[in-house]
Enzyme design. Sequence first.
Site, PDB file in Angstrom:
ATOM      1  N   TYR A 654       0.838  -1.204   0.000  1.00 28.43           N
ATOM      2  CA  TYR A 654       0.000   0.000   0.000  1.00 28.43           C
ATOM      3  C   TYR A 654       0.876   1.259   0.000  1.00 28.43           C
ATOM      4  O   TYR A 654       0.640   2.209  -0.753  1.00 28.43           O
ATOM      5  CB  TYR A 654      -0.892  -0.077   1.239  1.00 28.43           C
ATOM      6  CG  TYR A 654      -1.912   1.018   1.403  1.00 28.43           C
ATOM      7  CD1 TYR A 654      -3.014   1.096   0.561  1.00 28.43           C
ATOM      8  CD2 TYR A 654      -1.789   1.937   2.426  1.00 28.43           C
ATOM      9  CE1 TYR A 654      -3.969   2.091   0.736  1.00 28.43           C
ATOM     10  CE2 TYR A 654      -2.730   2.928   2.618  1.00 28.43           C
ATOM     11  CZ  TYR A 654      -3.821   3.003   1.770  1.00 28.43           C
ATOM     12  OH  TYR A 654      -4.758   3.982   1.955  1.00 28.43           O
ATOM     13  N   SER A 688     -13.957   5.035   7.603  1.00 25.59           N
ATOM     14  CA  SER A 688     -14.570   4.306   6.488  1.00 25.59           C
ATOM     15  C   SER A 688     -14.311   2.830   6.760  1.00 25.59           C
ATOM     16  O   SER A 688     -13.675   2.480   7.756  1.00 25.59           O
ATOM     17  CB  SER A 688     -13.920   4.710   5.164  1.00 25.59           C
ATOM     18  OG  SER A 688     -12.648   4.114   5.065  1.00 25.59           O
TER      19      SER A 688
END
Length: 909
Positions: A654, A688
């Site tokens: 990532y 989120s």
Amino acid sequence: MIGITSFGAYIPRLRLSRSSIVQGMGWFAPAIMAVAQGERSMCNWDEDSITMAVAAARDCLIGKDKATLDALYLASTTLPFADRQNAGIVAAAMNLSENIITADFTAAQKVATTALITALESIQSGNRKHILVAASDKRETKAAYFYEMWFGDGAASLTVGDEDVIAEYLGSYSISCDFVDHYRGSFNQYDYVWEERWTRDFGYGEIIPKAVNGLFDKLGITMDDVDKLVFPCFFKGDHKKIAKQLGATPEKLVDNMHEVCGETGAAHAFMMFIAALEAAQPGDRILLVGFGQGANALYFKVTDAIQQMAARSGVAGSLANKKTTDNYLKWLKFRDLLKTEMGIRAEAPTQTATTVLWRKNKMLLGLVGGKCRECGTPQYPKMDYCVNPACGALHSQDDYEFADAPAKVKSFTGDMLAISVDPPAIYGMVQFDDGGRMMADFTDCALEDVKVGLPVQMAFKKKAEDRERGFVNYFWKAVPAPGAIEAMNKVRFDGRVAIITGAGAGLGRVYALELAKRGAKIVVNDLGGARDGSGQGSSSPAEQVVKEIQALGGEAVPNFDNVATVEGGENIVKTAVEAFGTVDIVINNAGILRDKSFTKMTSENWRAVIDVHLNGAYNVTRPAFKIMKEKGYGRIVMTTSAAGVYGNFGQSNYSAAKLGLVGLMNTLKLEGKKYNIKCNTIAPIAASRLTEDILPPDLLEKMKPEFVAPMVTYLCSKECQPSGEIFNAGMGYYNRVAVMTGPGVQLADAELPTVEMVADNFDAINSLAGAKALGDANAALMDLMTPPAPPQTEKTPAAEGGSSLDIQAIFDNMASTFKPEAAAGVDVVFQFTISGSAGGDWSAVIKDGACTIEAGRHAKPVCTLKMADGDFATMMRGELPAMQAFTSGKLVIEGDIMKSQLLERLFQI
Ligand code: NAI
């Protein structure tokens, strides 16, 4: 001199377009078409003659000391109370002194002018000094009636006195007669109107001229002594005819405001008079006539003082602050012309205990709170103890008025369950700029208008109505300050098309809603997969967001492609072009996570993450970039992460992908520059599904994606200034992240530096003191080629004592500072053009390892350096690095710029 000392007006913000009445009821009453021009003002459901009078009176008192008022007269034919003094409610709302006289003037359209004459004569008699006269009307009519077309709602106010007179009162003349063109019985809601023709010919047509001519005779003047003629008459043709009959030219007649507002009943003579005052010049003479069971004519002359009046809303400001609706059903509901089911909750008792009302009169009607004498903290309501925890003083509070205190929305909600004539009921916390806060209802706005931080004003409104007992309960509500909603939404995207990847949830969804609210057409892309990108995907997240946008009145289409494939990216752009014709904005936001510590990272997980984040941005941006280049406009936002910028354990895939996006941005900012394509990067932090199990739950609450959206929206806007920059955004906090380059040290020139030299100088190499962000790779190269000069141990003679501006001496000395060992193979001519009193032209010719300095201009300079004498001296003393001089504009280089880099190598500066 006595006369008018101030004026103010209030026209409700809502306007009903008259064509909507025709559209709704034209089938039934086609004749109303004849007067369907423009729009009429329309009270909100929580407004009446009292609330409007308070608003107009407050406008009128701007810049005036209300403590000097010794009377308040209220003129209206639609007063809510037949036996409770209505003027008294206005006085209480304005927190006026008790030691005044208040009176209601009612039951005729001319009452405002009657009250005005009464006030002026009271001043004339010397009994009173300063009187406020407010006029207000909200007349009801049945639906689809001519009078529904002609009437408007509004209030206007004047103060009269003998100081700071803006329009001198020169006399009046009155006619009183029982001419009944219309009437309203005490227990009736609507006017009963007699034949129009008779009213026009024998009412307006005879009585107004009689009053005007009576005044002319009394004062010995004629229409030549009148610059502006003001008299309400909603029959537009007769308005002009009567003026003509009185000898007034068309320019003298003040417009009856039919198209912009309608006739505001008892307030209308004042309304038109104020419109005339707003346009008046000192010396203008105004004739004001009020009509109704007779007529009053008054004559004024405008003074110089009108030019010193403080700014106010007035008629012009009220007309400008408007929201036009063509929702005729809403009008019918607000006017109680439509019976609707209000639900069981609406049946709760609404009785007002007048005991409490009296006890809390100042607090409820006057919005008076307290301010602590000890610590200065304001609070509402006033209480025994100071609310400031650091103070807590007892009985320390003086009265403090909140009505005029500017405030902002601190929090708000839209409540569909609370009973409201205009759902959703909007309410929340209001924070006053100078301290104090209160829970308040918001009115005169729609839910989408309200935002945290929206500037609001407090306004006196109807809280509730107890119909059973005929009682109206008033309180203060928050209203957006005029122009504040527009100012908060000035960043617009009308006509722009935005692609937002991964917009079916989390941050992307919020960006999509915000851009759509501001006018953008949106492609809502979302594959609808699992958090790690696995699964077949689902169309529902994207479709759901499209529905949300459409419900807000916006335009959007869904797209379910996978950003991780080239075809997916192309198809997303194709969706935008097919639906909306172009692409202006791309937000590369789609993202997944596959966290594993590095040794456990599989190549599949590595690739999946790189594919969605980095390759995804390439796949979508590339086809969009082509379109942006062609049209010469584009905004691109990459989404990086703290993991990429700073690193995060277990997120090697990532982090690599996320910082890869920064690299992509760095080049796109350069390739897009010529085409007005700006590319920036956001490093968000928000609650989120990606962060739900990473961040502590109490933090998630404070991390709504809505706190990130303003920054992203800005980066997508035409107003966006930067390109190639990275911003952290979360919880309302924003800052810039940059790759910085430290000043470093030049360890060696010609000879090779050693490892030991690096070790010995590591602190200086490592230091970021004085670091800078470099624009591109070339700037970085330039920076490398122009290292800062090594610290000077010996001072040059010029710096020691001689004149720092002895430029000739610098050039005389220059050849001796030349370093032949650094000049191998160098063949260059420098031209120095030094401006300023000590300036001149010198050239330095470097060839075959030698240097020749000469005064004057060289015929073929390779590189010309232009500088002011002072700056040049500073640079040559080693106090101003050449690079810094160049970037700050102090040094202008022409010709072969790269050659200028040699200067600091060739000379011992
Ligand atoms: P989210 O999981 O709520 O939203 C991401 C959306 O992207 C999901 O709806 C998902 O279905 C969609 N998506 C995933 N793969 C896709 C693909 N191949 N094609 C199309 N759509 C795809 O996550 P959140 O938090 O809203 O993340 C948005 C972006 O912000 C991501 O790039 C994330 O890496 C980044 N970010 C988020 C942070 C946060 O604190 N939430 C922190 C730093 C970065």
